[in-house]
Write a protein that holds these residues in place. Sequence first.
Motif, PDB file in Angstrom:
ATOM      1  N   GLN A 386       0.752  -1.090   0.179  1.00 48.16           N
ATOM      2  CA  GLN A 386       0.001   0.058  -0.039  1.00 48.16           C
ATOM      3  C   GLN A 386       0.956   1.224   0.056  1.00 48.16           C
ATOM      4  N   CYS A 387       1.948   1.332   0.854  1.00 46.28           N
ATOM      5  CA  CYS A 387       2.928   2.396   0.851  1.00 46.28           C
ATOM      6  C   CYS A 387       3.455   2.553  -0.562  1.00 46.28           C
ATOM      7  N   ARG A 393       1.707   6.183  -7.009  1.00 46.69           N
ATOM      8  CA  ARG A 393       0.685   7.141  -7.401  1.00 46.69           C
ATOM      9  C   ARG A 393       0.979   8.674  -7.011  1.00 46.69           C
ATOM     10  N   GLU A 394       1.388   8.983  -6.031  1.00 48.89           N
ATOM     11  CA  GLU A 394       1.693  10.387  -5.783  1.00 48.89           C
ATOM     12  C   GLU A 394       3.002  10.910  -6.738  1.00 48.89           C
ATOM     13  N   LYS A 401       1.427  16.671 -13.017  1.00 50.43           N
ATOM     14  CA  LYS A 401       1.366  18.094 -12.860  1.00 50.43           C
ATOM     15  C   LYS A 401       2.678  18.890 -13.547  1.00 50.43           C
ATOM     16  N   GLU A 402       3.724  18.246 -13.575  1.00 53.75           N
ATOM     17  CA  GLU A 402       4.927  18.933 -14.244  1.00 53.75           C
ATOM     18  C   GLU A 402       4.686  19.002 -15.644  1.00 53.75           C
TER      19      GLU A 402
END
Length: 428
Positions: A386-387, A393-394, A401-402
């Motif tokens: 999960q981490c 994902r982040e 975004k970049e």
Amino acid sequence: MTSIEYISKSKEHKQLLMHPLIASFLSLKWNRLVLFFYINFLLCTLFAVTTVTYILVYYNHQGSSTLKDLLRVAMFILTIYIAAREMFQFTFSPCTYLKGLENYLECTLVVLVMLILFDVCPISYRRTFGSLSILFIAIEIFLLAGSLPFWSFSTHYVMLRTVTYSFLKSLSLYAIILLAFALSFFTLLHEPTEEETDGSKSGDDNGDEDDGDFNKFSNLGLSIMKTLVMSTGEFDVASIDFKANAFSYVVFMMFLFLVTIILLNLLNGLAVSDTQAIKSEAELTNFIRRAQVLARYECVLATSYSTVFKILPFCHEFDTFDETKPIYNIRIKPNDNNQILIPDTNNTNDEVNQTDDNLRPLLCFHRLCCNRCTHMDSKIVKLAFQCLEKTAREQHEENEKEKHNERLTRMEETLETIVDKLNDILNK
């Protein structure tokens, strides 16, 4: 374990115990020290069984003299173990030892058992000491069982402790109301007891009169006790003489409404809310309890680290986590039953140790009966996935975004170029 223990006691940081890095460390640490925990738990259970059996046999005058002698010998040996354990803990960590309320309970238990064992307590206090010993033994076993890593024992232990603390904290305020009603009932319904003039009354008559004194609020102590019993819903209204004062009906109805209905349901609501909050964090509660237990055991065992491993040859694999032989990483194989691999300590080349050819399974005394230490808990592996998924994902979102920012920048530059050209055309 010092830093992890601090994290477990911090409301702001305790969630970090769920991180796979700390969770895996706690799992490995628990598997390394669980032998000492189970030995202590077994000896304490034997101590509880022998002591309670001896008290019941001794004070009820049952059983043969041989059975009493065997119980006395076993009780003496196990009591010496408990006393030696407490002295050992106090010697190596006196400051930590004096801060634990559980340690005072264990010392008191040792003293009580010694008084019973050597029969040096006064005759009038023997049964009292025996009863206290049974209660303290039950609390000791309950505290130890609350650290077991299965059947959600740690969660139930924390629930009981939290609900008890909430009740006591709430009653510290609500006791004012209970005391006021107790004094009111004593003032309204108090009937002084008459001394016995007929010495030929039977024991049943004396028992009936004792019950009458309790229901007639004959003294202040019984009034407080009777009010506490009534607050739980046990009124026994037929035995209360409300005719002595008509205003007692009003006071009783106020008591029934404020205490029995409102206060009792309020306390039950607090218990339910605390229980639900703990159940929602059951996994975190398990890690917190495990961290605290490991910290206490490590505090004592760390001082005799090298000596313990010299005495116990089957624990030689504990050397892999010795500070003189650091291991900077472990490998977990999720597709191979979560097997744990560590670098071969015979090879000191860190680059070579990264290859699977120079890894070996993690071993400990569990290999005699199972492969518990050589496999990571599936829940911790799930947390790790999960981490990793969250991090990926982040990172993907950040890359997107970049890219969007770059496209917007290029679009702005293009628009500026078009505007400049249009302005040049218009100026011409």
